[in-house]
Design a protein around this motif. Structure first.
Motif, short mmCIF file in Angstrom:
data_model
loop_
_atom_site.label_atom_id
_atom_site.label_comp_id
_atom_site.label_asym_id
_atom_site.label_seq_id
_atom_site.Cartn_x
_atom_site.Cartn_y
_atom_site.Cartn_z
N SER A 165 49.51 77.67 57.37
CA SER A 165 48.73 76.43 57.39
C SER A 165 49.54 75.23 57.89
O SER A 165 48.97 74.25 58.36
CB SER A 165 48.20 76.09 55.99
OG SER A 165 47.47 77.17 55.46
N SER A 166 50.87 75.29 57.75
CA SER A 166 51.71 74.18 58.22
C SER A 166 52.55 74.59 59.44
O SER A 166 52.81 73.77 60.33
CB SER A 166 52.61 73.67 57.10
OG SER A 166 53.30 74.74 56.48
N ILE A 187 44.46 69.72 58.29
CA ILE A 187 44.18 71.14 58.08
C ILE A 187 43.53 71.28 56.70
O ILE A 187 44.21 71.19 55.67
CB ILE A 187 45.46 72.02 58.12
CG1 ILE A 187 46.35 71.68 59.32
CG2 ILE A 187 45.09 73.51 58.10
CD1 ILE A 187 45.95 72.24 60.64
N VAL A 204 42.41 73.41 54.14
CA VAL A 204 42.53 74.81 53.71
C VAL A 204 41.59 75.05 52.53
O VAL A 204 41.73 74.41 51.49
CB VAL A 204 43.98 75.15 53.29
CG1 VAL A 204 44.09 76.63 52.92
CG2 VAL A 204 44.97 74.79 54.38
N SER A 236 49.92 76.25 50.02
CA SER A 236 49.17 77.17 50.89
C SER A 236 50.14 78.22 51.38
O SER A 236 51.32 78.20 51.01
CB SER A 236 48.55 76.42 52.07
OG SER A 236 47.69 77.29 52.81
N ALA A 250 48.73 68.75 56.12
CA ALA A 250 48.47 70.08 55.56
C ALA A 250 48.74 70.03 54.06
O ALA A 250 49.54 69.20 53.60
CB ALA A 250 49.36 71.12 56.22
N VAL A 283 54.48 67.95 60.67
CA VAL A 283 53.80 68.29 59.41
C VAL A 283 53.92 67.14 58.43
O VAL A 283 55.02 66.63 58.20
CB VAL A 283 54.45 69.53 58.73
CG1 VAL A 283 53.74 69.85 57.42
CG2 VAL A 283 54.44 70.72 59.66
N ASP A 316 40.93 75.76 57.65
CA ASP A 316 41.64 77.03 57.50
C ASP A 316 40.81 77.87 56.52
O ASP A 316 40.85 77.65 55.31
CB ASP A 316 43.06 76.79 56.99
CG ASP A 316 43.86 78.09 56.82
OD1 ASP A 316 43.22 79.17 56.75
OD2 ASP A 316 45.10 78.03 56.74
#
Ligand SMILES: *Cc1c(COP(=O)(O)O)cnc(C)c1O
Length: 367
Positions: free
Chosen positions: A88-89, A128, A130, A84, A80, A99, A156
């Motif tokens: 998100s994590s 992820i 984002v 953010s 991630a 993570v 995301d």
């Protein structure tokens, strides 16, 4: 006064339609599921060029359910970005995985590809991606890293409704995508709401079951799921707003273009860049300066509201102290004290943006 967000102004513009839509739900008294939810899911999927949409309770749930549906081995490493919102994590740890923070690109603030490459291990099972501030990630580069290793890509999209990457809609670019309709997002409900998009029928089916107690029939449960549904009231609100989303997004793009034109060549001020693959949704317009706090105070004196996204890089949070890794060389780690989000949104005009630009210039070059 230049407001950062003005949901009351938006409601006033939509009032007749909105009141009628809400009234209709109250009169039908169908509060879970039904036509508004189905209609919203259909329209939202179509708008983002995907086959399946599932409405859920919020964007954080959308991320968690997406990860659960991927059925990754326990304790997989999921990457991630270090800058953010914590959702998100958080979704990674909450799903029983680890993570791994990756740096952000200093131009677009999305996942840095060199940093991402350096974080891949045999345990990496998902990324992820984002689309931070509404700017799409470098998806081809991410897929070039992920595909050969069978690594899943979760988008995301909480800040990126209707953004496009090389002319293709975000939300359709990975294995599965999560959206938020938190009130302040580019498409906001009147409470919490979220959605999952995917083109994979198996993933779509698993998400639907996870979000609805693992059931296939009213009291027939194949596994233990959870309760995360989009309310009919929120679906009705979103259906009223959805036809306006393209126009609101265009307004954001016009306002961002005005900032970019009128804030050129100010020493000590760094503007966000738009990569050539991107048509961003400009959820936020984030500038960078070592004089962030003084500039924010100066703008406040000029009755201009600003925000900071995010004031503490994720790896610095107490929530991640257990990672025991030295993140101090990351751009995201070093620059969280410099970021400033300027007002942008469908409540603003070019005159408002000009007022902000003038106030910013007067800060950097006093008369
Ligand atoms: C808002 C947001 C979320 C979480 O959405 P909620 O609906 O508030 O749960 C996730 N990721 C990002 C990048 C966000 O901005």
């Amino acid at each position: 006064m230049v407001k950062f967000l003005d949901l009351q102004a938006q409601y006033r513009r939509l009032k007749p339609e909105m009141d009628a839509a809400i009234q209709n739900i109250l009169e039908n008294a169908t509060f879970i599921g039904g036509k508004p939810c189905q209609d919203f899911e259909d329209q939202f999927a179509k708008l983002h060029e995907t086959k399946f949409c599932l409405g859920v309770a919020n964007g954080t749930d959308a991320l968690e359910i997406a990860i659960e549906a991927l059925n990754l081995p326990k304790n997989s490493e999921i990457i991630a970005p270090a800058n953010s919102f914590i959702a998100s994590s958080e979704c990674i740890t909450r799903s029983g995985h680890t993570v791994v923070f990756c740096d952000c690109d200093p131009d677009t603030y999305t996942l840095s590809i060199p940093s991402l490459t350096s974080k891949i291990t045999p345990q990496t099972k998902a990324i992820i991606a984002v689309h931070l501030y509404g700017h799409p990630c470098n998806m081809d580069a991410i897929h070039a890293i992920a595909k050969p290793k069978g690594i899943k890509v979760i988008e995301d999209c909480a800040q990126a409704h209707l953004a496009t990457y090389k002319g293709r809609s975000i939300g359709s670019l990975g294995d599965i995508a999560a959206f938020s309709f938190y009130p302040g997002k580019n498409l906001g409900a009147y409470g919490d709401a979220g959605a999952i998009l995917t083109n994979d029928p198996e993933l779509a089916k698993r998400c639907k079951m996870i979000a609805n107690h693992g059931r296939i029939d009213k009291y027939d449960h194949v596994f233990e799921g959870r309760n995360s549904r989009l309310d009919s009231l929120q679906a009705a609100v979103l259906l009223v707003k959805l036809p306006h989303l393209a126009e609101w997004t265009q307004t954001r793009r016009n306002l961002a273009a005005h900032y970019t034109t009128h804030l050129q060549n100010i020493p000590g001020l760094v503007l966000p860049q738009t990569a050539d693959w991107a048509n961003p949704a400009f959820h936020l317009f984030v500038i960078r300066t070592p004089h962030r706090d003084a500039l924010q105070a100066h703008l406040a004196q000029h009755r201009i509201e600003t925000g900071i996204h995010y004031p503490i890089a994720l790896p610095k949070l107490k929530a991640y102290a257990h990672l025991k890794e030295d993140f101090s060389s990351l751009f995201a780690y070093q620059n969280d004290t410099q970021l400033l989000s300027l007002p942008i949104g469908d409540h603003l005009t070019l005159e408002d943006i000009q007022e902000v630009c003038t106030a910013i210039r007067s800060f950097f070059t006093p008369a």
